[in-house]
Design an enzyme around this catalytic site. Sequence first.
Site, mmCIF file in Angstrom:
data_model
loop_
_atom_site.group_PDB
_atom_site.id
_atom_site.type_symbol
_atom_site.label_atom_id
_atom_site.label_comp_id
_atom_site.label_asym_id
_atom_site.label_seq_id
_atom_site.Cartn_x
_atom_site.Cartn_y
_atom_site.Cartn_z
ATOM 1 N N ARG A 37 0.839 -1.196 0.000
ATOM 2 C CA ARG A 37 0.000 0.000 0.000
ATOM 3 C C ARG A 37 0.872 1.244 0.000
ATOM 4 N NH1 ARG A 37 2.389 2.375 3.474
ATOM 5 N NH2 ARG A 37 2.321 2.048 5.727
ATOM 6 N N SER A 43 -2.472 11.452 4.835
ATOM 7 C CA SER A 43 -1.867 10.695 5.931
ATOM 8 C C SER A 43 -0.408 11.103 6.147
ATOM 9 C CB SER A 43 -1.952 9.191 5.636
ATOM 10 O OG SER A 43 -1.374 8.438 6.665
ATOM 11 N N LYS A 47 1.155 12.862 9.599
ATOM 12 C CA LYS A 47 2.294 12.291 10.327
ATOM 13 C C LYS A 47 3.398 13.330 10.500
ATOM 14 C CE LYS A 47 5.096 8.159 10.775
ATOM 15 N NZ LYS A 47 5.311 6.766 10.322
ATOM 16 N N LYS A 106 5.230 -5.720 21.593
ATOM 17 C CA LYS A 106 4.709 -4.496 22.196
ATOM 18 C C LYS A 106 3.884 -4.858 23.438
ATOM 19 C CE LYS A 106 4.552 -1.603 18.034
ATOM 20 N NZ LYS A 106 3.709 -0.750 17.167
ATOM 21 N N HIS A 114 9.653 -5.774 11.631
ATOM 22 C CA HIS A 114 9.586 -4.584 10.786
ATOM 23 C C HIS A 114 10.974 -4.259 10.229
ATOM 24 C CE1 HIS A 114 5.648 -2.729 12.565
ATOM 25 N NE2 HIS A 114 5.567 -4.036 12.399
ATOM 26 N N GLU A 133 8.878 0.229 3.812
ATOM 27 C CA GLU A 133 8.717 -0.464 5.092
ATOM 28 C C GLU A 133 8.134 -1.843 4.831
ATOM 29 O OE1 GLU A 133 6.682 0.417 9.396
ATOM 30 O OE2 GLU A 133 5.368 0.137 7.676
ATOM 31 N N ALA A 145 -3.443 -8.987 14.623
ATOM 32 C CA ALA A 145 -3.183 -7.567 14.364
ATOM 33 C C ALA A 145 -4.342 -6.909 13.614
ATOM 34 C CB ALA A 145 -1.892 -7.415 13.565
ATOM 35 N N GLU A 148 -7.170 -6.440 16.148
ATOM 36 C CA GLU A 148 -6.787 -5.408 17.107
ATOM 37 C C GLU A 148 -6.928 -4.023 16.487
ATOM 38 O OE1 GLU A 148 -4.095 -2.561 19.113
ATOM 39 O OE2 GLU A 148 -3.959 -3.339 17.063
ATOM 40 N N HIS A 149 -6.560 -3.905 15.224
ATOM 41 C CA HIS A 149 -6.652 -2.618 14.519
ATOM 42 C C HIS A 149 -8.108 -2.161 14.417
ATOM 43 C CE1 HIS A 149 -5.326 0.503 11.727
ATOM 44 N NE2 HIS A 149 -6.356 0.191 10.972
#
Length: 232
Positions: A37, A43, A47, A106, A114, A133, A145, A148-149
């Site tokens: 993506r 966005s 940031k 985390k 990552h 990334e 994940a 959770e998102h």
Amino acid sequence: MMRYKLALDEFNKRIEILKHEFCQIHDYNPIEHVKSRLKTPESIFKKLKRKGFDISLSSIRENIQDIAGVRITCSFISDIYELSEMLQAQKDIKLVACKDYIKNPKPNGYKSLHLILKVPVFVSGKREETYVEVQIRTIAMDFWASLEHKIYYKYDKDIPERLMRELKAAADSVAELDRKMENIHKEIKHLKEAEGIDEKVDFDDGTQEIFINNQRFVIPYEFLIENFKAEK
């Protein structure tokens, strides 16, 4: 944005090559799914503002390293590290940073590897190294994940403490599942190596597995025997 789109295209080509290499040489492809993506301009600017960086093109190129993002899901934890090593072994790809949230999860239980890489792209005949990334995780980690998102944004980032505990417990369960599946995977691999399964005939369908120039072929056993006799 074109630079980052080209970087994604280039990186995805590398992944496709690795897929073929795994299938042809190792007879096993650990890459289950690949998703890429590009961050939207909105966005990116949000940031920059959140991090306190200057609003300029040079600031974006220097400070925002996740405009081009790739997520790769693998079958097993060992696949994650093997794939990471293969990517870093490519001479024209540079590792900028590595954050291992698998060995050091985390606080909420999130796990993933990552990588920030610099990938070469050519614009108007000029070579430019562009940040990409890469997130590499197992199927189970990706499932956790993703949910959770969704929960995170459903509660507008203010998740009740009770649900936070439930999420952490779920993450622990996912980690245990990954550990068990990894152990099963290793045990099967060791059994195959110990018993020489790759060298045996599959008597169920009368075929023999052979390798020529690192490529795997399944040949009728009778054909091999007849040609062996003819050669003699």
